[in-house]
Design a protein around this motif. Sequence first.
Motif, PDB file in Angstrom:
ATOM      1  N   UNK A   1      55.026  34.535  23.001  1.00 46.43           N
ATOM      2  CA  UNK A   1      54.496  34.349  21.552  1.00 46.43           C
ATOM      3  C   UNK A   1      53.195  35.365  21.637  1.00 46.43           C
ATOM      4  N   UNK A   2      52.838  36.132  20.572  1.00 45.43           N
ATOM      5  CA  UNK A   2      51.861  37.022  20.234  1.00 45.43           C
ATOM      6  C   UNK A   2      51.112  36.689  19.129  1.00 45.43           C
ATOM      7  N   UNK A   3      50.096  37.349  18.649  1.00 47.98           N
ATOM      8  CA  UNK A   3      49.638  37.079  17.324  1.00 47.98           C
ATOM      9  C   UNK A   3      48.596  35.886  17.444  1.00 47.98           C
ATOM     10  N   UNK A   4      48.056  35.384  18.636  1.00 52.25           N
ATOM     11  CA  UNK A   4      47.174  34.434  18.465  1.00 52.25           C
ATOM     12  C   UNK A   4      47.909  32.977  18.871  1.00 52.25           C
ATOM     13  N   UNK A   5      49.068  33.111  19.038  1.00 50.05           N
ATOM     14  CA  UNK A   5      49.731  31.768  19.678  1.00 50.05           C
ATOM     15  C   UNK A   5      49.446  31.739  21.328  1.00 50.05           C
ATOM     16  N   UNK A  83      71.302  18.197  23.942  1.00 50.77           N
ATOM     17  CA  UNK A  83      72.416  19.373  23.700  1.00 50.77           C
ATOM     18  C   UNK A  83      71.972  19.749  22.408  1.00 50.77           C
ATOM     19  N   UNK A  84      70.683  19.449  21.875  1.00 50.08           N
ATOM     20  CA  UNK A  84      70.095  20.404  20.897  1.00 50.08           C
ATOM     21  C   UNK A  84      68.678  20.820  21.340  1.00 50.08           C
ATOM     22  N   UNK A  85      68.146  21.581  20.441  1.00 55.85           N
ATOM     23  CA  UNK A  85      66.665  22.010  20.623  1.00 55.85           C
ATOM     24  C   UNK A  85      65.785  21.399  19.214  1.00 55.85           C
ATOM     25  N   UNK A  86      64.845  20.719  19.472  1.00 55.96           N
ATOM     26  CA  UNK A  86      64.248  19.876  18.214  1.00 55.96           C
ATOM     27  C   UNK A  86      62.865  20.684  17.888  1.00 55.96           C
ATOM     28  N   UNK A  87      62.679  21.193  16.835  1.00 54.80           N
ATOM     29  CA  UNK A  87      61.199  21.871  16.400  1.00 54.80           C
ATOM     30  C   UNK A  87      60.750  20.513  15.719  1.00 54.80           C
ATOM     31  N   UNK A  88      59.999  19.513  16.472  1.00 62.32           N
ATOM     32  CA  UNK A  88      59.317  18.399  15.887  1.00 62.32           C
ATOM     33  C   UNK A  88      58.319  18.728  15.051  1.00 62.32           C
ATOM     34  N   UNK A  89      57.494  19.644  15.153  1.00 64.49           N
ATOM     35  CA  UNK A  89      56.486  19.887  14.005  1.00 64.49           C
ATOM     36  C   UNK A  89      55.878  21.406  14.066  1.00 64.49           C
ATOM     37  N   UNK A  90      55.564  21.790  12.900  1.00 68.17           N
ATOM     38  CA  UNK A  90      54.800  23.121  12.787  1.00 68.17           C
ATOM     39  C   UNK A  90      53.742  22.951  11.666  1.00 68.17           C
ATOM     40  N   UNK A  91      52.494  23.326  11.844  1.00 69.01           N
ATOM     41  CA  UNK A  91      51.773  23.175  10.690  1.00 69.01           C
ATOM     42  C   UNK A  91      50.919  24.354  10.612  1.00 69.01           C
ATOM     43  N   UNK A  92      50.686  25.007   9.789  1.00 65.65           N
ATOM     44  CA  UNK A  92      49.774  26.391   9.421  1.00 65.65           C
ATOM     45  C   UNK A  92      48.822  25.759   8.426  1.00 65.65           C
ATOM     46  N   UNK A 102      54.401  32.159  11.367  1.00 65.28           N
ATOM     47  CA  UNK A 102      55.678  31.318  10.997  1.00 65.28           C
ATOM     48  C   UNK A 102      57.090  31.821  11.703  1.00 65.28           C
ATOM     49  N   UNK A 103      57.067  33.070  11.339  1.00 66.36           N
ATOM     50  CA  UNK A 103      58.151  34.043  12.099  1.00 66.36           C
ATOM     51  C   UNK A 103      58.153  34.075  13.378  1.00 66.36           C
ATOM     52  N   UNK A 104      57.012  34.451  14.004  1.00 67.94           N
ATOM     53  CA  UNK A 104      56.748  34.417  15.406  1.00 67.94           C
ATOM     54  C   UNK A 104      57.039  32.934  16.068  1.00 67.94           C
ATOM     55  N   UNK A 105      56.829  31.772  15.325  1.00 68.52           N
ATOM     56  CA  UNK A 105      56.964  30.330  15.816  1.00 68.52           C
ATOM     57  C   UNK A 105      58.575  30.402  15.736  1.00 68.52           C
ATOM     58  N   UNK A 106      59.275  30.742  14.548  1.00 72.29           N
ATOM     59  CA  UNK A 106      60.738  30.493  14.899  1.00 72.29           C
ATOM     60  C   UNK A 106      61.251  31.132  15.885  1.00 72.29           C
ATOM     61  N   UNK A 132      61.330  27.486   3.254  1.00 70.84           N
ATOM     62  CA  UNK A 132      60.941  28.473   4.364  1.00 70.84           C
ATOM     63  C   UNK A 132      62.167  28.585   5.316  1.00 70.84           C
ATOM     64  N   UNK A 133      62.287  27.381   5.746  1.00 68.78           N
ATOM     65  CA  UNK A 133      63.431  27.033   6.776  1.00 68.78           C
ATOM     66  C   UNK A 133      64.998  27.665   6.211  1.00 68.78           C
ATOM     67  N   UNK A 134      65.264  27.637   4.852  1.00 73.30           N
ATOM     68  CA  UNK A 134      66.571  28.371   4.534  1.00 73.30           C
ATOM     69  C   UNK A 134      66.233  29.698   4.615  1.00 73.30           C
ATOM     70  N   UNK A 135      65.129  30.547   4.516  1.00 72.69           N
ATOM     71  CA  UNK A 135      65.130  31.857   4.622  1.00 72.69           C
ATOM     72  C   UNK A 135      64.985  32.241   5.959  1.00 72.69           C
ATOM     73  N   UNK A 136      64.874  31.035   7.062  1.00 74.44           N
ATOM     74  CA  UNK A 136      64.980  31.476   8.454  1.00 74.44           C
ATOM     75  C   UNK A 136      66.462  31.242   9.018  1.00 74.44           C
TER      76      UNK A 136
END
Length: 160
Positions: A1-5, A83-92, A102-106, A132-136
């Motif tokens: 990840x770039x952009x400060x992550x 069997x899946x990967x879970x995105x537990x939490x994101x907050x900006x 957000x796109x970098x995180x996705x 947002x997640x629908x757009x991703x």
Amino acid sequence: MTGGWRSMGRADLDAVAAISDRVHGAFTEPRGVYCERLDLYPAGCRVLERGAAVAGYLITHPWHRGAAPKLGALLGALPVPADIYYLHDIALLPAARGTGAGSEAAAFVRQQARLAGCEEIRLVAVNGAETYWRSQGFEEIMPGQEAPYGPGSYLMRGSV
């Protein structure tokens, strides 16, 4: 990840908890949840820096197709195999939104899912984030069914 992550460390946990309280409101979790996720799967935990301050965070980990982890609950361990990967939490914080973070995180989440051998990512969207997640490329699982964290939350899935 770039952009400060960057990788999350224990020194970031107070900032993570404060951001969660500010961004998630009724859906916030105790600091101990973030501490445990960092201990269980540090490869999936990141913070977003803007200048010298933490402006966001991301917590992810392998999981199973069963129920999403309960809000505020400790896991004890991660499932093996997962069997899946879970995105537990994101907050900006507001200043970090609209910056591409957000796109970098996705993209990071998709990469981590591939590394974990998972073909599906799941998350629970709250506070209007389902748009947002629908757009991703994510879709709601069982629309109209009981929400995993109560009203205003949506269980969603996306492809790697």
